[in-house]
Design an enzyme around this catalytic site. Structure first.
Site, PDB file in Angstrom:
ATOM      1  N   ASP A 170      40.559  39.419  44.065  1.00  0.00           N
ATOM      2  CA  ASP A 170      40.231  40.311  42.819  1.00  0.00           C
ATOM      3  C   ASP A 170      39.016  41.439  42.896  1.00  0.00           C
ATOM      4  OD1 ASP A 170      40.648  40.732  39.995  1.00  0.00           O
ATOM      5  OD2 ASP A 170      38.474  39.874  39.638  1.00  0.00           O
ATOM      6  N   GLU A 209      42.581  43.934  45.946  1.00  0.00           N
ATOM      7  CA  GLU A 209      42.844  44.801  44.687  1.00  0.00           C
ATOM      8  C   GLU A 209      41.951  45.736  44.817  1.00  0.00           C
ATOM      9  OE1 GLU A 209      42.139  44.956  39.872  1.00  0.00           O
ATOM     10  OE2 GLU A 209      41.090  43.324  40.832  1.00  0.00           O
TER      11      GLU A 209
END
Length: 640
Positions: free
Chosen positions: A339, A368
């Site tokens: 993330d 990400e």
């Protein structure tokens, strides 16, 4: 004058291993009376510029002359280059234009040369596969009883109800409503995923956390009690592996939850967190100014305190020999999706990848990143994701933007340029496992993006009542089929966001996180995805075949994938009128996988919002060798 995507001008094309000699050639109009030319390269890491003299190497026809040189990037990194020619008009720059073309334009930009570590490798098992993203609470509830579930969670009585979106009396949206999707439920649906050709399952966070999205981690070492147990996780991984599937976990290491064993602002845990005591074993993980109520947090959400990833104790907790990365890989996971990777420091990323590869050399580390990750800048620094020590690949938002844009009216040539820039800038071992999605838990549902009323800043109340009309849904289903075809045939690995294949609608969080409609799935759409999976499995060129644009314009796009054994042509008409795409004659002898063959004019006639897929195999060693099908036989305006 030059084209970085043509081996006649730059060879090899694309990203290269450091230490590779790259050949450059330019064509200069003879009437410019060029007396000298040079390649100017800037090393992005140290800012130093190198001038490489070019040698005159003959004529190109009667009107142009050629100059050439070689340049070798010695170290992994980015190198930006342009050319200068000395002419009767003075010294002129040759800079990058549309489609990688060079032009004499003082306002143009440089080309990018990406150099990576020669030892950089990415996992083979992802190549040619199909990913499937699951938001665990909303996929499938096995019905098995859950133990040790906190009392402040609200379970919906009916699967498929609309997720809660109204603020509480304090004006807060707590994300504390659950539907009970669990790990056993995912395991029960593995036969369904297998029917979709899925080879990799990506799970949104599964660790203990006190919200339904679980991005506010409470304990990295435990499975959330609503999802099941550590044994349930091991069982899911074992069952997936037996079906040839791998499992990737979501790692949220930039921040924790304030309601966590580490911070413990809400005093849920008996141990002292960093918020409770400056003598807590976790106090050095967080930055207070002053303690306890003022602290760094993610995008000013006080429920998400930022972690100091470079703190040795935290780094060891995550990346050490007995750390979180290795623990879950040892229990059966096959990799991590990270993330907000652009907020993780370089040393932490390098330690994380090293830990993952030490536990399992075939583990994958995906990041990400929403932009071109090869030249991404974050917090004033150029990131080094693809030099060989940090990420294996990334979520491919640029391709998503190109696909959605093309199918909703953006200029086809501009969208093709987005695709080709990524192909040119990324190392090939990264490109082959790009996570090609058209929707995620962070975006509107794909069918809503393709056919829904534009959001235009509407709030949650409007979004909660917004649904596709019958006519819009019909259009959306057609466009979604075309979007999925592009997902499955562009370089990289298609990633289906759970429920997209069933026709789930929804604007932003939480409406894009609805329950999978097991009793209301659009079976025709599901079958289309199965057909694409079969096509992908039957065409080896979709694993690592190079990408060749054929044409892009007038609402149409066509491209070829070629691995030297076969060529696959994909042609798509996103418009509402019938359109011809002109091809070289050899395509008349191709195998039809979808659509039709070209007519006697070598025109591939595409109906409104229609597609064609053709396959042409190179002749075997005993067969006569004819020319490979070319991109186009007429003067179509390919990329301009």
């Amino acid at each position: 004058m030059f084209n970085s995507r043509n081996p006649a001008y730059r060879d090899p094309m694309g990203a290269v291993p450091a230490g590779t000699s790259v050949h450059f050639k330019i064509n200069v109009a003879r009437d410019l009376r060029c007396s000298g030319a040079r390649l100017v390269v800037q090393d992005d890491q140290n800012g130093q510029t190198e001038n490489c003299g070019m040698y005159w190497c003959g004529m190109s026809g009667d009107t142009h002359e050629c100059w050439e040189c070689h340049y070798t990037p010695q170290q992994p990194g980015l190198y930006f280059y342009r050319f200068y020619v000395d002419t009767w008009r003075g010294t002129l720059p040759i800079t990058k234009g549309f489609g990688g073309e060079g032009s004499v334009d003082a306002h143009g930009g440089p080309w990018q040369l990406t150099a990576y570590d020669p030892d950089f490798q990415t996992p083979d098992w992802m190549t040619g596969g199909v990913m499937y993203q699951i938001f665990p609470d909303r996929f499938h509830n096995s019905g098995q009883p859950k133990e040790n579930v906190p009392a402040d969670r609200r379970l919906h009585e009916k699967w498929g109800e609309q997720p809660d979106w109204m603020p509480n009396e304090k004006g807060e949206v707590t994300n504390s409503d659950y539907f009970g999707g669990d790990l056993k439920g995912i395991e029960e649906k593995l036969p369904y995923l297998e029917s979709l050709g899925v080879t990799c399952i990506y799970l949104n966070p599964i660790f203990e956390a006190h919200s339904n999205h679980r991005y506010n981690t409470a304990d990295y070492s435990k499975i959330d009690p609503l999802l099941g147990t550590e044994e349930d996780f091991r069982s899911l991984c074992d069952a997936a592996h037996k079906r040839g599937m791998h499992v990737i976990l979501d790692g949220v290491f930039n921040h924790t939850g304030s309601d966590s064993i580490y911070f413990n602002r809400e005093k849920r845990y008996p141990t002292e967190g960093a918020y409770n005591s400056q003598h807590s074993p976790y106090s050095s993980w967080f930055n207070f100014h002053p303690w306890p109520d003022h602290y760094d947090c993610w995008w000013n959400f006080i429920t998400l305190p930022d972690v100091n990833e470079c703190n040795p104790d935290y780094d060891n907790y995550i990346n050490g020999e007995t750390g979180i990365i290795r623990k879950w890989l040892a229990l059966g996971a096959d990799g991590w999706r990270l993330d907000v990777a652009d907020e993780l420091p370089d040393p932490f990323l390098e330690n994380l990848r090293a830990a993952a590869k030490a536990e399992n050399p075939a583990a994958v580390v995906l990041g990400e990143v929403w932009e071109d990750a090869s030249n991404k800048e974050a917090y004033g620094r150029r990131r080094r994701y693809f030099e060989g020590k940090q990420l294996d690949s990334v979520m491919n938002y640029p391709f998503r933007n190109a696909i959605i844009g093309f199918l909703t009216g953006a200029d086809a040539a501009d969208m093709m340029e987005i695709i080709m820039n990524i192909v040119e800038n990324y190392p090939p071992q990264v490109t082959r496992i790009l996570m090609n999605h058209i929707g995620t838990h962070d975006t509107e549902r794909a069918i809503t993006m393709l056919a829904g009323e534009p959001l235009h800043g509407h709030g949650r109340h409007w979004q909660s009542n917004a649904h596709l009309t019958r006519e819009r849904r019909k259009k959306g289903l057609t466009l979604l089929r075309l979007a999925a075809l592009m997902q499955f045939t562009l370089p990289g690995v298609p990633c289906i966001y759970y429920g997209d294949e069933a026709g789930l609608e929804g604007y932003r969080d939480p409406f894009n996180r609805g329950c999978y409609p097991w009793d209301k799935a659009d079976e025709g759409l599901v079958e289309w995805y199965r057909r694409l999976a079969r096509l992908r499995a039957a065409c080896p060129c979709l694993r690592e075949g190079r990408m060749e644009p054929v044409m892009a314009g007038d609402c149409c796009m066509a491209y070829i994938r070629d691995d030297g054994q076969e060529r696959l042509l994909v042609a798509i008409n996103a418009g509402e009128q019938e359109k011809p795409v002109y091809l070289s004659p050899e395509w008349n002898d191709a195998e039809i996988l979808m659509g039709r063959l070209p007519d006697e004019r070598h025109a591939l006639v595409l109906g409104p919002r229609d597609c064609t897929v053709l396959k042409w195999a190179y002749p075997g060693p005993e067969e006569p060798k004819g020319p490979a099908p070319g991109p186009a036989a007429t003067a179509q305006k390919d990329l301009a």
